[in-house]
Design a protein around this motif. Structure first.
Motif, PDB file in Angstrom:
ATOM      1  N   SER A 140       0.843  -1.195   0.000  1.00 38.63           N
ATOM      2  CA  SER A 140       0.000   0.000   0.000  1.00 38.63           C
ATOM      3  C   SER A 140       0.878   1.245   0.000  1.00 38.63           C
ATOM      4  CB  SER A 140      -0.909   0.022   1.228  1.00 38.63           C
ATOM      5  OG  SER A 140      -1.700  -1.135   1.311  1.00 38.63           O
ATOM      6  N   ILE A 141       0.550   2.175  -0.871  1.00 36.97           N
ATOM      7  CA  ILE A 141       1.270   3.447  -0.928  1.00 36.97           C
ATOM      8  C   ILE A 141       0.323   4.533  -0.433  1.00 36.97           C
ATOM      9  CG2 ILE A 141       2.508   5.079  -2.398  1.00 36.97           C
ATOM     10  CD1 ILE A 141       2.838   2.703  -4.403  1.00 36.97           C
ATOM     11  N   GLU A 194      -2.843   3.009 -11.765  1.00 40.09           N
ATOM     12  CA  GLU A 194      -2.872   1.792 -12.585  1.00 40.09           C
ATOM     13  C   GLU A 194      -1.597   0.968 -12.384  1.00 40.09           C
ATOM     14  OE1 GLU A 194      -4.168   1.465 -16.804  1.00 40.09           O
ATOM     15  OE2 GLU A 194      -4.396   3.634 -16.586  1.00 40.09           O
ATOM     16  N   ALA A 195      -0.468   1.650 -12.441  1.00 37.90           N
ATOM     17  CA  ALA A 195       0.818   0.960 -12.299  1.00 37.90           C
ATOM     18  C   ALA A 195       0.934   0.309 -10.926  1.00 37.90           C
ATOM     19  CB  ALA A 195       1.957   1.948 -12.523  1.00 37.90           C
ATOM     20  N   ALA A 196       0.511   1.025  -9.899  1.00 43.00           N
ATOM     21  CA  ALA A 196       0.551   0.475  -8.539  1.00 43.00           C
ATOM     22  C   ALA A 196      -0.325  -0.772  -8.449  1.00 43.00           C
ATOM     23  CB  ALA A 196       0.099   1.528  -7.532  1.00 43.00           C
ATOM     24  N   ARG A 202      -1.978  -1.116  -3.318  1.00 41.87           N
ATOM     25  CA  ARG A 202      -3.100  -0.207  -3.202  1.00 41.87           C
ATOM     26  C   ARG A 202      -2.598   1.224  -3.032  1.00 41.87           C
ATOM     27  NH1 ARG A 202      -4.709  -5.037  -0.716  1.00 41.87           N
ATOM     28  NH2 ARG A 202      -6.810  -5.734  -1.301  1.00 41.87           N
ATOM     29  N   VAL A 203      -3.464   2.174  -3.311  1.00 32.71           N
ATOM     30  CA  VAL A 203      -3.127   3.592  -3.156  1.00 32.71           C
ATOM     31  C   VAL A 203      -4.120   4.221  -2.191  1.00 32.71           C
ATOM     32  CG1 VAL A 203      -2.884   5.814  -4.309  1.00 32.71           C
ATOM     33  CG2 VAL A 203      -2.127   3.720  -5.466  1.00 32.71           C
ATOM     34  N   GLY A 387      -9.746   5.151  -8.943  1.00 31.95           N
ATOM     35  CA  GLY A 387      -9.642   3.802  -8.391  1.00 31.95           C
ATOM     36  C   GLY A 387      -8.841   3.708  -7.115  1.00 31.95           C
ATOM     37  N   ILE A 388      -8.827   4.758  -6.276  1.00 33.53           N
ATOM     38  CA  ILE A 388      -8.054   4.689  -5.034  1.00 33.53           C
ATOM     39  C   ILE A 388      -8.670   3.664  -4.092  1.00 33.53           C
ATOM     40  CG2 ILE A 388      -7.277   7.067  -5.274  1.00 33.53           C
ATOM     41  CD1 ILE A 388      -9.212   7.741  -2.900  1.00 33.53           C
ATOM     42  N   ASP A 389      -7.880   3.189  -3.140  1.00 35.15           N
ATOM     43  CA  ASP A 389      -8.257   2.048  -2.311  1.00 35.15           C
ATOM     44  C   ASP A 389      -8.460   2.374  -0.838  1.00 35.15           C
ATOM     45  OD1 ASP A 389      -7.628  -0.138  -4.451  1.00 35.15           O
ATOM     46  OD2 ASP A 389      -5.842   1.139  -4.393  1.00 35.15           O
TER      47      ASP A 389
END
Length: 676
Positions: A140-141, A194-196, A202-203, A387-389
């Motif tokens: 997770s970032i 997307e890349a993450a 997750r972001v 699309g953040i998590d």
């Protein structure tokens, strides 16, 4: 909407025009890079277009065909619960600083150098760091606010990420010049997410729902959503001191004292009606002339003689100065009900005071419904468009309960696995946070862990963390605190806490950007600092370009090229945590074993497998442990494997028949054993 492939096509089209003169630190080089590289000391020189495209190629290669990675990772993996956060490893980043580097090695740092490279952090360069994050098994970032910030009333060279000018636009300064004008900052952020997701990460974003910048864009449409003071009161503005009270929070019991104080009475006289209420026709004319004027607040001050009021703490007699770069949003269109006993409600313009700030306890009668709806839609906007998590709510505890619940409800309706972290520093409030719908808390491990002599380190891992109902950030530093390496024990303390926070019960392992590099300079001086000015200047030599700079308010580059770091240690710990993640999910598997004031053991056991972590918090002397494993395992025979020794990979393995693990631990060391 997927954008990563489009970014990659553009980068590939530019490779032939690129030069091998883009410096990156050694840490940023992926292990599987196949492009051209020039070496100079610990620095690598690459063609930036080829370098980033190569990283994206590898991500795309491992992506599942037909999957839309611009959606939340829970959609992709069909996950319905937010429990994934309980065993996560979060890397916390401030884009502007974390992804900054002097790419043109012939000069000192500048935001955009003579070659046209963006040296400050960008979303494109955050994408470049994804393989680096992967080395720690980061899943997770967590990004500090990426919303468009303001440079009005800035506290340093650049605006703070917490001074939000527009809640629905990402920071324009995070655009990378390598992409010229082909993509917007919003699209570049989308490509990063997307890349993450392709990397299995997750972001999470930090959101600020209670305040905005002093020149927030909403002012032009809704000046009545803000608080205003006479322009002549601006110089030297400070929250009032209440002489008959100490450092306390507002309460129904002390409110009479607050409102009868002379400083408070003078404070209330400084406030004015918003410019539209003052003169609707004049305001209408003003908007026609200034709707596209970036300096509209200056014009308001000139024409209406008012300006938005600086924010300040909800604690009475807080020594903190006013927050010059932010102002409070007006959540109620009426004064607090409790305050009406002490003020002339009809004639008093809207004002900010300790109780107004703490609207969770002191609501007004008339909700600002339209503003509440806007605030509650901020997170869903980033969920649906990027699309953040997950998210952390800054000052969520100060919001009215109904609004706080609505924010959480709307986020969860879209994505039930979406994680929301409470900015709750008081560990006793974990139950309240859980009832409010949060999935974790910020907590105060960063405060407890350096206080070894006072007993708080041991108390946290023995009593506090094991008993909480929500997971908490497990870390020795946050973006707001002093760096771990500046605490007693310095680098050894940092390493010790890295081990402890990997295996903390109910702990979300939290790597604050720079922690792994023994970065000494704090990003901000908001927490656990006696003298904020001294803290700015005591950690770096005066010859350092970033002496006295704070990443929240100034251009800053982490000291990526240092010889002293714990990159290998965190890489190993990430691997070890992954191996025992199932064991760590259940806090009932955890046992704390006390030995002495400076010696203790963290022990995890599920009946078949265990992790033993003897900890010696004495930085001068070794300690001999005789650990009776059988007391917890009900077994005498055990296979023991050393996984970490002297903060390096351990390789020894042996059997014991008497259930005892006997080992001498070095000063300031935490060692890791797997037990079967």
């Amino acid at each position: 909407m997927p954008i990563l492939s489009e970014v990659n096509k553009y980068l590939q089209s530019k490779i032939s025009q690129g030069k091998d003169d883009y410096a990156i630190p050694k840490r940023w080089m992926p292990p599987n890079y196949t492009g051209k590289v020039k070496l100079a000391g610990r620095k690598f020189f690459v063609n930036p277009y080829e370098f980033i495209s190569n990283i994206i190629d590898n991500l795309l290669k491992n992506a599942v065909k037909g999957v839309d990675y611009s959606k939340p990772l829970s959609f992709i993996k069909n996950i319905k619960e937010p429990d994934w956060i309980r065993t996560s490893i979060l890397y916390s980043a401030h884009v502007r600083a974390t992804a900054a580097y002097v790419h043109d090695q012939t000069t000192l740092f500048v935001p955009i150098d003579e070659k046209g490279y963006t040296e400050s952090g960008t979303f494109l360069k955050m994408l470049m760091l994804i393989p680096y994050f992967a080395t720690y098994n980061v899943d997770s970032i967590y990004l500090l606010p990426i919303t468009q910030s303001s440079s009005k009333f800035k506290k340093g060279e650049v605006g703070s990420p917490y001074a939000v000018k527009n809640f629905f636009t990402v920071e324009k300064d995070y655009h990378d010049t390598l992409l010229e004008n082909e993509f917007t900052p919003n699209e570049e952020f989308g490509a990063f997410v997307e890349a993450a997701h392709m990397a299995g990460m997750r972001v999470l974003l930090d959101f600020v729902p209670r305040t905005g910048s002093r020149d927030n864009d909403l002012i032009l449409e809704h000046p009545d959503w803000f608080y205003w003071i006479d322009i002549d009161e601006m110089n030297g503005f400070a929250p009032p001191k209440v002489k008959d009270l100490g450092f306390v929070q507002p309460s129904k019991e002390n409110l009479k004292i607050v409102y009868n104080d002379e400083q408070v009475k003078n404070h209330l006289k400084k406030f004015r009606w918003d410019p539209k209420t003052q003169n609707p026709q004049k305001w209408e004319n003003f908007i026609r002339t200034n709707k596209n004027n970036p300096d509209f607040l200056d014009e308001i001050a000139k024409e209406f003689k008012v300006i938005t009021v600086p924010g300040f703490s909800d604690w009475i007699n807080d020594p903190q100065p006013a927050w010059e770069d932010v102002t409070f949003l007006r959540l109620y269109l009426s004064h607090p009900e409790e305050a009406l006993k002490y003020i002339d409600g009809a004639n008093q313009p809207p004002y900010v005071l300790f109780d107004v700030v703490k609207s969770s306890l002191f609501p007004g009668k008339e909700k600002n419904t339209e503003l509440w709806n806007l605030i509650a839609n901020i997170i869903p906007f980033y969920q649906k468009n990027f699309g953040i998590d997950g998210a952390r709510l800054d000052m969520g505890h100060a919001l009215p309960d109904e609004l706080e619940h609505e924010i959480i409800k709307r986020a969860k309706e879209y994505d039930p696995a979406f994680v929301i972290i409470a900015e709750e520093l008081n560990m006793d409030n974990h139950i309240k946070a859980k009832k409010s719908g949060y999935d974790g808390i910020l907590g105060n491990s960063w405060w407890a862990e350096p206080r070894i002599k006072e007993g708080w380190f041991k108390k946290f891992i023995s009593e506090v963390a094991p008993k909480i109902s929500l997971p908490t950030f497990a870390t020795a530093e946050t973006p707001d605190t002093p760096r771990a390496v500046t605490r007693e024990g310095k680098e050894t303390f940092s390493k010790l806490t890295a081990v402890v926070n990997t295996f903390m019960p109910n702990g979300i392992t939290f790597i604050n950007s720079g922690y792994e590099l023994f970065e000494p300079q704090p990003m901000n001086t908001g927490l656990d600092v006696e003298d904020p000015v001294e803290e700015r200047f005591k950690n770096l030599p005066s010859t350092d370009q970033f002496y006295g700079k704070l990443a929240f308010f100034d251009w800053y580059v982490l000291h990526w090229d240092t010889d002293h770091h714990m990159v290998k240690l965190l890489t190993l710990l990430g691997t070890l945590k992954e191996e025992v993640k199932d064991l760590l999910k259940n806090p009932d598997n955890y046992h704390f074993i006390d030995f002495s004031d400076n010696a203790c053991v963290m022990f995890w056991w599920n009946g078949k497998k265990g992790v033993v972590i003897p900890i010696n918090t004495n930085f001068q002397n070794p300690y001999f442990f005789d650990i009776d494993l059988g007391y917890y395992t009900w077994k005498s025979d055990h296979n023991i494997q050393t996984k970490l020794e002297n903060y390096r990979r351990g390789e020894s393995s042996w059997n014991v028949q008497d259930a005892h693990l006997r080992v001498t631990i070095n000063p300031g060391e935490a060692r890791v054993f797997f037990v079967y």
